[in-house]
Design a protein around this motif. Structure first.
Motif, PDB file in Angstrom:
ATOM      1  N   ARG A 145       0.818  -1.210   0.000  1.00  0.00           N
ATOM      2  CA  ARG A 145       0.000   0.000   0.000  1.00  0.00           C
ATOM      3  C   ARG A 145       0.856   1.266   0.000  1.00  0.00           C
ATOM      4  NH1 ARG A 145      -5.360   2.012   3.226  1.00  0.00           N
ATOM      5  NH2 ARG A 145      -5.243   4.075   2.281  1.00  0.00           N
ATOM      6  N   HIS A 146       1.936   1.239   0.777  1.00  0.00           N
ATOM      7  CA  HIS A 146       2.808   2.411   0.863  1.00  0.00           C
ATOM      8  C   HIS A 146       3.307   2.808  -0.525  1.00  0.00           C
ATOM      9  CE1 HIS A 146       5.983   5.058   2.405  1.00  0.00           C
ATOM     10  NE2 HIS A 146       6.765   4.483   1.514  1.00  0.00           N
ATOM     11  N   GLU A 147       3.817   1.826  -1.280  1.00  0.00           N
ATOM     12  CA  GLU A 147       4.369   2.149  -2.597  1.00  0.00           C
ATOM     13  C   GLU A 147       3.250   2.531  -3.569  1.00  0.00           C
ATOM     14  OE1 GLU A 147       7.458   2.511  -2.854  1.00  0.00           O
ATOM     15  OE2 GLU A 147       7.882   2.632  -5.004  1.00  0.00           O
ATOM     16  N   ALA A 148       2.127   1.807  -3.501  1.00  0.00           N
ATOM     17  CA  ALA A 148       1.005   2.118  -4.399  1.00  0.00           C
ATOM     18  C   ALA A 148       0.448   3.512  -4.113  1.00  0.00           C
ATOM     19  CB  ALA A 148      -0.090   1.056  -4.239  1.00  0.00           C
ATOM     20  N   ASP A 149       0.408   3.869  -2.832  1.00  0.00           N
ATOM     21  CA  ASP A 149      -0.121   5.193  -2.456  1.00  0.00           C
ATOM     22  C   ASP A 149       0.690   6.336  -3.066  1.00  0.00           C
ATOM     23  OD1 ASP A 149      -2.326   4.474  -1.014  1.00  0.00           O
ATOM     24  OD2 ASP A 149      -1.412   4.719   0.967  1.00  0.00           O
ATOM     25  N   ARG A 150       1.992   6.088  -3.305  1.00  0.00           N
ATOM     26  CA  ARG A 150       2.819   7.154  -3.903  1.00  0.00           C
ATOM     27  C   ARG A 150       2.257   7.598  -5.249  1.00  0.00           C
ATOM     28  NH1 ARG A 150       8.728   5.693  -4.661  1.00  0.00           N
ATOM     29  NH2 ARG A 150       8.730   7.894  -5.262  1.00  0.00           N
ATOM     30  N   LEU A 151       1.545   6.681  -5.916  1.00  0.00           N
ATOM     31  CA  LEU A 151       0.994   6.985  -7.244  1.00  0.00           C
ATOM     32  C   LEU A 151      -0.526   6.997  -7.243  1.00  0.00           C
ATOM     33  CD1 LEU A 151       3.461   4.794  -9.300  1.00  0.00           C
ATOM     34  CD2 LEU A 151       3.156   7.260  -9.577  1.00  0.00           C
ATOM     35  N   GLY A 152      -1.140   6.913  -6.074  1.00  0.00           N
ATOM     36  CA  GLY A 152      -2.597   6.857  -6.025  1.00  0.00           C
ATOM     37  C   GLY A 152      -3.159   5.585  -6.623  1.00  0.00           C
ATOM     38  N   VAL A 153      -2.366   4.507  -6.584  1.00  0.00           N
ATOM     39  CA  VAL A 153      -2.776   3.213  -7.144  1.00  0.00           C
ATOM     40  C   VAL A 153      -3.478   2.396  -6.070  1.00  0.00           C
ATOM     41  CG1 VAL A 153      -1.822   0.998  -7.942  1.00  0.00           C
ATOM     42  CG2 VAL A 153      -1.005   3.158  -8.930  1.00  0.00           C
ATOM     43  N   ARG A 154      -4.494   1.597  -6.455  1.00  0.00           N
ATOM     44  CA  ARG A 154      -5.229   0.785  -5.483  1.00  0.00           C
ATOM     45  C   ARG A 154      -5.064  -0.699  -5.750  1.00  0.00           C
ATOM     46  NH1 ARG A 154      -4.931   3.694  -1.497  1.00  0.00           N
ATOM     47  NH2 ARG A 154      -5.255   5.809  -2.209  1.00  0.00           N
ATOM     48  N   VAL A 155      -4.995  -1.474  -4.660  1.00  0.00           N
ATOM     49  CA  VAL A 155      -5.012  -2.936  -4.759  1.00  0.00           C
ATOM     50  C   VAL A 155      -6.474  -3.363  -4.782  1.00  0.00           C
ATOM     51  CG1 VAL A 155      -4.282  -5.106  -3.730  1.00  0.00           C
ATOM     52  CG2 VAL A 155      -2.842  -3.063  -3.483  1.00  0.00           C
ATOM     53  N   VAL A 156      -6.922  -3.940  -5.889  1.00  0.00           N
ATOM     54  CA  VAL A 156      -8.359  -4.218  -6.055  1.00  0.00           C
ATOM     55  C   VAL A 156      -8.709  -5.693  -5.932  1.00  0.00           C
ATOM     56  CG1 VAL A 156      -8.847  -2.183  -7.428  1.00  0.00           C
ATOM     57  CG2 VAL A 156      -8.132  -4.296  -8.586  1.00  0.00           C
TER      58      VAL A 156
END
Lengths: 346, 346
Positions: A145-156
């Motif tokens: 989540r930390h790395e995905a949050d840097r780009l506003g990416v979501r784990v779906v």
């Protein structure tokens, strides 16, 4: 088994096999280690074929680039999948769950931005040993989540299965809108070769850890989690003629660009001087830091080519030029890769 | 370690944990086996969050259905990922490479069609031991292609890494065009509950193999590769009120539909009589074939609900009705799942 980023398998037969894919009984009866990663991928790609889907979308880019690109009703979706396996790509005694999650997400997000796309969502297939502590798995999720949050990416979505070792396969999707992907095949003679991001730091960190040390912290941390400047990569997408995530090592991935573009990439080590931290580690371990820079992949730097008249975007540094010819040179000479063409890693 | 499709982990604390996610120190310090699959997924989903991506697309369906659904510029893409691990989900001594490839593709394709979408492309992350024979890997690729070809689906990318056991994580993408997905949450009181595809055959085949037998061939083959009638599932998508891939077992997946829809699914075993092959195997092994039908997941049948006034499409059979209430009944009574809520499998 030791974690390895290269040289995990023999490369002796790789090139020979590429010329006679699928025909050689000795190859089929041999092991995947004897064949090597790229030879195996060549054979698999042959079996899987290249036909278009019969419905739902059309494939614009198939196997062989950082990511595939599929057009769904005019929406161009970029897809990349990367796997990491405990004791091959990381050790739990060297990396926290959060480190592993960051690295798994970063490896995929780098592939998406290196196609010129905007990363959007991730799905994660996770293998866990039954005796793994719950908190370790939650740390891993926090890292993702930390790395995905840097780009506003979501784990779906995802899947959780039992496995003898921790394993993650992350698949990332990105959006191109109606834009063209930035492929490996667009480098033009006269272009500037440039790099965004650190090179050799993760390899230096791995070398330190494999000798039983835990410091210097900066290089060890570079092994644990890459530090990718996604914004700098995304700024380049409108002007770069080609882009490629450096996951196999600079020389190896420059070779992919050269091959796909039908050109030679001439790299200059004048532009690739090791930082002081790498010089220090090299001196302490008796290793040549230049080899980490030229063959280390786990920093997930991005390689690109730019027309000679444009200014390089912030965060990019020139490391060579594109020439007529084939292959890669380093300071005018071919660079002998130590098994770098046949490793089994992300 | 024996391959298992259920009961691989204890379920004792699952429900308790759901009520106090993330707070309980004993849970965090415990193992994933003690927590169970669904408890772990609950905790992970909490960590990963549900916010929308900041760019590129919007999430219409997140974790908790067969697949996620993301809208990219009006194109609705359905995404599913499923992993299979050697000696957990299959044994190389029981299944050929081609069997494993077929099964891995089928598990994902079933998830896509169960959302009402048209499967389009796959990507595959493959873990291979260095001493694995090349031919086995090519057989696996042939199996993936064989099953994908049934729907005109293409494998557009992948990753190959070293792993101590064979592992595959397949991610499938499908297209909805502008249509609504068929979710688990649409079942209405009065609907007919129906099933498409075999139930219990793969579980019977696994029971046979685990006792050291190799026949009857029909049930053993059902374990090796599911036989999914994709056309029959896709025909139902315009009239079904809910759909769900039966991968956890009929009672368990009916429970997911009941929970998501806020209704009770009342199943009737009058409509679930074991076929002669299952009766024969049950008699030979001293097992009750009804438990395979009610709890076996690896056939990848599809469960759906239909409005009472419509005729069921070809290939579907009625197995119950939707009532006001909650949960699942079998012949009017609650069915005690033997650990079926906490296994670690696909």
């Amino acid at each position: 088994m030791q974690p390895k980023t290269r040289g995990a398998t023999s490369s002796a037969s790789t090139h020979q096999v590429r010329g006679s894919a699928g025909k050689d009984r000795a190859v089929l009866e041999g092991t995947v280690a004897e064949l090597g990663e790229f030879g195996l991928i060549d054979l698999l790609t042959g079996v899987l074929g290249t036909a278009q889907p019969s419905a739902g979308g059309s494939v614009l880019v198939g196997p062989g680039d950082d990511s595939a690109v599929v057009d769904f009703d005019g929406a161009r979706i970029v897809i990349s999948t990367d796997a990491m396996v405990e004791d091959v790509h990381f050790k739990r005694s060297w990396s926290s769950g959060e480190d592993v999650g960051v690295r798994a997400a970063a490896a995929n997000l780098a592939d998406i931005v290196a196609m010129g796309a905007t990363p959007t969502v991730l799905v994660v297939a996770l293998g866990v040993p039954p005796d793994l502590q719950v908190e370790w798995v939650l740390e891993l999720a926090r890292g993702l989540r930390h790395e995905a949050d840097r780009l506003g990416v979501r784990v779906v979505g995802g899947d959780v299965v039992q496995s003898p070792v921790v394993s993650l396969a992350v698949t990332a999707l990105g959006a191109l809108g109606g834009d063209e992907p930035v492929r490996r095949s667009g480098a033009q003679v006269g272009d500037v070769v440039a790099v965004c991001g650190r090179l050799g730091w993760a390899a230096a960190g791995l070398a330190v850890l494999m000798r039983g040390f835990r410091s210097p912290r900066a290089v060890v941390d570079a092994h644990r989690r890459p530090a990718i400047d996604y914004d700098a990569v995304m700024t380049a997408r409108d002007i770069a003629t080609s882009m490629c995530d450096v996951s196999d090592g600079l020389v190896s991935d420059a070779g992919h660009v050269a091959h796909a573009s039908g050109v030679r990439l001439a790299l200059s080590t004048d532009e690739l001087s090791p930082e002081q931290a790498l010089l220090d580690v090299g001196a302490a371990l008796g290793d040549d830091p230049r080899s980490w820079i030229l063959t280390g992949g786990d920093d997930h730097a991005v390689l690109a080519t730019f027309p000679p008249q444009v200014s390089l975007p912030p965060g990019w540094r020139a490391v060579g030029i594109v020439e007529a010819g084939a292959g890669v040179t380093v300071d005018g000479r071919e660079y002998a890769l130590p098994g770098g063409h046949a490793h089994f890693s992300a």
